[in-house]
Design a protein around this motif. Structure first.
Motif, PDB file in Angstrom:
ATOM      1  N   LEU A 163      31.271  38.534  61.929  1.00  0.00           N
ATOM      2  CA  LEU A 163      32.594  38.301  61.353  1.00  0.00           C
ATOM      3  C   LEU A 163      32.719  39.313  60.223  1.00  0.00           C
ATOM      4  O   LEU A 163      32.078  39.152  59.180  1.00  0.00           O
ATOM      5  CB  LEU A 163      32.653  36.855  60.862  1.00  0.00           C
ATOM      6  N   LEU A 188      27.948  33.948  75.247  1.00  0.00           N
ATOM      7  CA  LEU A 188      29.074  34.876  75.110  1.00  0.00           C
ATOM      8  C   LEU A 188      30.406  34.163  75.333  1.00  0.00           C
ATOM      9  O   LEU A 188      31.408  34.484  74.683  1.00  0.00           O
ATOM     10  CB  LEU A 188      28.921  36.043  76.095  1.00  0.00           C
ATOM     11  N   ASP A 189      30.420  33.199  76.240  1.00  0.00           N
ATOM     12  CA  ASP A 189      31.664  32.451  76.481  1.00  0.00           C
ATOM     13  C   ASP A 189      32.042  31.632  75.249  1.00  0.00           C
ATOM     14  O   ASP A 189      33.223  31.537  74.902  1.00  0.00           O
ATOM     15  CB  ASP A 189      31.520  31.550  77.705  1.00  0.00           C
ATOM     16  N   PRO A 236      39.985  39.590  59.083  1.00  0.00           N
ATOM     17  CA  PRO A 236      38.604  39.653  59.557  1.00  0.00           C
ATOM     18  C   PRO A 236      38.522  40.041  61.033  1.00  0.00           C
ATOM     19  O   PRO A 236      39.321  39.593  61.847  1.00  0.00           O
ATOM     20  CB  PRO A 236      38.076  38.248  59.314  1.00  0.00           C
ATOM     21  N   MET A 263      31.343  32.380  72.170  1.00  0.00           N
ATOM     22  CA  MET A 263      31.819  33.335  71.166  1.00  0.00           C
ATOM     23  C   MET A 263      33.229  33.816  71.519  1.00  0.00           C
ATOM     24  O   MET A 263      34.106  33.918  70.642  1.00  0.00           O
ATOM     25  CB  MET A 263      30.849  34.517  71.077  1.00  0.00           C
ATOM     26  N   ALA A 264      33.466  34.101  72.781  1.00  0.00           N
ATOM     27  CA  ALA A 264      34.812  34.525  73.206  1.00  0.00           C
ATOM     28  C   ALA A 264      35.823  33.432  72.903  1.00  0.00           C
ATOM     29  O   ALA A 264      36.937  33.706  72.439  1.00  0.00           O
ATOM     30  CB  ALA A 264      34.805  34.860  74.703  1.00  0.00           C
ATOM     31  N   GLY A 265      35.430  32.184  73.136  1.00  0.00           N
ATOM     32  CA  GLY A 265      36.331  31.061  72.890  1.00  0.00           C
ATOM     33  C   GLY A 265      36.746  30.960  71.429  1.00  0.00           C
ATOM     34  O   GLY A 265      37.843  30.503  71.111  1.00  0.00           O
ATOM     35  N   HIS A 266      35.878  31.411  70.527  1.00  0.00           N
ATOM     36  CA  HIS A 266      36.197  31.384  69.096  1.00  0.00           C
ATOM     37  C   HIS A 266      36.791  32.708  68.624  1.00  0.00           C
ATOM     38  O   HIS A 266      36.797  32.993  67.426  1.00  0.00           O
ATOM     39  CB  HIS A 266      34.955  31.020  68.276  1.00  0.00           C
ATOM     40  N   GLY A 267      37.279  33.520  69.573  1.00  0.00           N
ATOM     41  CA  GLY A 267      38.028  34.721  69.196  1.00  0.00           C
ATOM     42  C   GLY A 267      37.185  35.966  68.972  1.00  0.00           C
ATOM     43  O   GLY A 267      37.692  36.972  68.485  1.00  0.00           O
ATOM     44  N   TYR A 268      35.899  35.916  69.346  1.00  0.00           N
ATOM     45  CA  TYR A 268      35.031  37.084  69.166  1.00  0.00           C
ATOM     46  C   TYR A 268      35.122  37.982  70.400  1.00  0.00           C
ATOM     47  O   TYR A 268      34.940  37.513  71.525  1.00  0.00           O
ATOM     48  CB  TYR A 268      33.579  36.651  68.910  1.00  0.00           C
ATOM     49  N   ASP A 269      35.442  39.263  70.182  1.00  0.00           N
ATOM     50  CA  ASP A 269      35.550  40.229  71.275  1.00  0.00           C
ATOM     51  C   ASP A 269      34.228  40.956  71.447  1.00  0.00           C
ATOM     52  O   ASP A 269      33.654  41.458  70.477  1.00  0.00           O
ATOM     53  CB  ASP A 269      36.630  41.271  70.960  1.00  0.00           C
ATOM     54  N   ARG A 270      33.793  41.071  72.692  1.00  0.00           N
ATOM     55  CA  ARG A 270      32.524  41.750  72.928  1.00  0.00           C
ATOM     56  C   ARG A 270      32.671  43.271  72.801  1.00  0.00           C
ATOM     57  O   ARG A 270      33.664  43.837  73.233  1.00  0.00           O
ATOM     58  CB  ARG A 270      32.031  41.410  74.342  1.00  0.00           C
ATOM     59  N   VAL A 271      31.682  43.908  72.220  1.00  0.00           N
ATOM     60  CA  VAL A 271      31.567  45.362  72.264  1.00  0.00           C
ATOM     61  C   VAL A 271      30.186  45.693  72.821  1.00  0.00           C
ATOM     62  O   VAL A 271      29.283  44.852  72.797  1.00  0.00           O
ATOM     63  CB  VAL A 271      31.762  46.021  70.866  1.00  0.00           C
ATOM     64  N   ARG A 286      36.396  40.014  64.467  1.00  0.00           N
ATOM     65  CA  ARG A 286      35.362  39.190  65.115  1.00  0.00           C
ATOM     66  C   ARG A 286      34.801  39.912  66.327  1.00  0.00           C
ATOM     67  O   ARG A 286      35.517  40.141  67.297  1.00  0.00           O
ATOM     68  CB  ARG A 286      35.952  37.842  65.523  1.00  0.00           C
TER      69      ARG A 286
END
Lengths: 370, 370
Positions: free
Chosen positions: A132, A32-33, A102, A35-43, A104
């Motif tokens: 994405l 998850l970290d 897009p 993914m967060a680093g590449h701009g992906y927000d968790r839902v 993320r």
């Protein structure tokens, strides 16, 4: 003792004990970290939804695997999720319909199915992934494959390999240079996937035979595929695959199996499967697709880290533990915890630091070996 | 858009969107890290168990709230967990029966119930907790109360208050200086809990009347309780409460409601409830108890952070985001991520960094304000 626990739990369901739970938690956090680093927000969608709403976004085969029950509140049928991707698609199409594209998004959680399969009897497992949304271009696919590899790397997977496929290969060729009627198309797809040359020819798919041999290490396989493509119908796909391959060069062993379909029935032009050394079975898969319902283009991947957890749990470090004797200096214990120690406080004179897995004891304000 | 989503989900179930999901994840991590720091090892029981096995460890009232369904594999009834404490008790009594005591375990996960209540319609919620198994002493209770407060502090809760109770107070007095028969005992318990002085006297519990007034800020309330205890029947309990209170002095506002029973029916001598400023309802509760089945002594607490997430989510920081234009320097992007930036890569010329919530752009190897 393990047997007793298994007795107490239904088939395919299990407890993760400390080493295994620690590995699972560390792996999920690391993924998850990344993914967060590449701009992906968790839902975080709920565990349960209306069966109908979930099924509408899935294909018929997979909905048969849902745990279902009637909701005493709404008197409607509910289902326990077996796949979070469809939930993310729903969120993108509703609550986040107006968010800029897009978009993320990433997610992690437990999913369940009523029956495991021969290769994996598990009925509850961990799913972690990224989507994405609003793009299914080569650039989108490249970002997603790279992020999937990065997520496995930070989780500690080694010897990563990626197998590319072209899920709509038969359709693309059948609509173009190698025409097939609808019924034959389905048989050709199946026999190609099964790599059954005889059945493929019998089905009237002799023209597709060379595709069976266009599988293997990426560079050679893509060359063979390009050599077969004398009309250029696959030109943009082959170019796309090469661009994606270029991005991940040196980070993963790469193969191509252009006619692999199993598990990619709902992907569009691009699909991939992830493996790692010492881990049984695929660790995840992904590709380009259209979101069920809204039809929006998207690219994403799902990882199933349970097999990775199994592979690494025996060596999972559990932290350095220091025993705090009765009447210890509480401020000194705070300092040790802040420095990364795990403290274990005595509750009575009979507590034994060594038995409680401590290697050190707090003495005169510092951690001394026990 | 929010209304549409709610439409798509059953009552009492919801999606956590990015800010809210980020707050929930941060809070859960912080709590688990605090527990790990104090020597608690995480375990992960499954979402689903045999209904019978789960119910045997719970009381009848709570099992009515379980989502239940038949397992097509075993043809037995399964239940979705509504409380993880009973699962931890099962693990302690089976797989970890031979682990040295005191055994420190922690957990976090989603739980569900078929019906919410007036104060909280939620049917799925997050539960995070710690159990100290093999001890229910004052020292154990003190460690658990302190750890519960520390877990809330690191999660960002402020203005924490703790309400102590003595769940077996009526039994202790009725077995000693203020005898009651079994039927009256139950009525006295109920009316004391309801603080109904008239009904208490009518039920034959006049001698218990002063207990109604022994509630309030801890120091005064415990004085009043001690003054009532002329036989010394409550002596060890009062001394225990004072020792626990001493440990948490200055970290939480402390109250005592010695005859509070609701929600503590299955605790033994000590129980507590946790609150924080600006958060609706209780954030958690805990106390001493005996594990269902094995009867082993234990002390623990459960936190329900959803209300805390609701209170803080609007201000949840989402990280600093830097836009990576097409053809950006990939090594420079790696450096920014390692330094804590979240990167958002352009997929095409039409991607707009500002619209994608970026405050910066990667330019000449560094993050420049957009």
């Amino acid at each position: 003792m393990t047997d007793l626990t298994q007795d107490l739990l239904p088939e395919g369901l299990e407890d993760r004990l400390p080493q295994s739970a620690a590995a699972a938690a560390r792996i999920q956090r690391a993924m998850l970290d990344a993914m967060a680093g590449h701009g992906y927000d968790r839902v975080r969608p709920p565990l349960i939804e209306f069966e109908q709403s979930m099924a509408r976004r899935m294909d018929g085969v997979r909905t048969r695997k849902l745990f279902r029950f009637v909701d005493p509140k709404s008197l409607r049928s509910l289902a326990l999720r077996s796949d979070m991707t469809v939930q993310i698609g729903r969120i993108a199409a509703t609550s986040l319909a107006d968010a800029p594209r897009p978009l993320r998004l990433c997610y992690a959680g437990q999913v369940a199915r009523i029956a495991g399969d021969m290769l994996d009897p598990r009925r509850e497992y961990q799913q972690v992934g990224a989507e994405l949304i609003g793009a299914d271009s080569v650039a989108a696919a490249g970002e997603i494959v790279e992020l999937a590899i990065a997520s496995l790397e930070v989780a500690g997977a080694t010897g990563i390999s990626v197998d590319f496929t072209l899920p709509d290969l038969v359709d693309t060729l059948a609509d173009g240079p190698l025409p097939l009627d609808a019924a034959t198309r389905e048989t050709v797809r199946r026999e190609l996937d099964a790599k059954d040359a005889g059945a493929l020819v019998d089905a009237g798919g002799a023209a597709y035979l060379p595709l069976i041999h266009a599988a293997g290490p990426f560079e050679e396989a893509v060359e063979r595929l390009a050599a077969l493509d004398n009309t250029g119908a696959l030109g943009s796909r082959i170019k796309g695959l090469r661009q994606i391959a270029e991005r991940i060069k040196g980070r993963a062993r790469l193969t191509l199996d252009p006619s692999e379909r199993h598990g990619f029935e709902y992907q569009s032009w691009f699909g991939f499967t992830l493996y790692a050394e010492g881990v049984r079975g695929a660790l995840g898969r992904g590709g380009t697709y259209r979101i069920g319902g809204s039809g929006e283009a998207a690219t994403g991947f799902s990882l199933y880290p349970d097999a990775l957890v199994e592979a690494v749990k025996a060596d999972e470090p559990m932290g350095k533990r220091v025993f705090l004797p009765l009447g210890h200096d509480r401020a000194a214990a705070d300092v040790l915890r802040a420095a990364g120690w795990r403290t274990v406080a005595a509750l009575s004179d009979s507590d034994d630091g060594k038995a409680l897995d401590c290697t050190h004891i707090l003495s005169a304000g510092a951690a001394k070996p026990l």
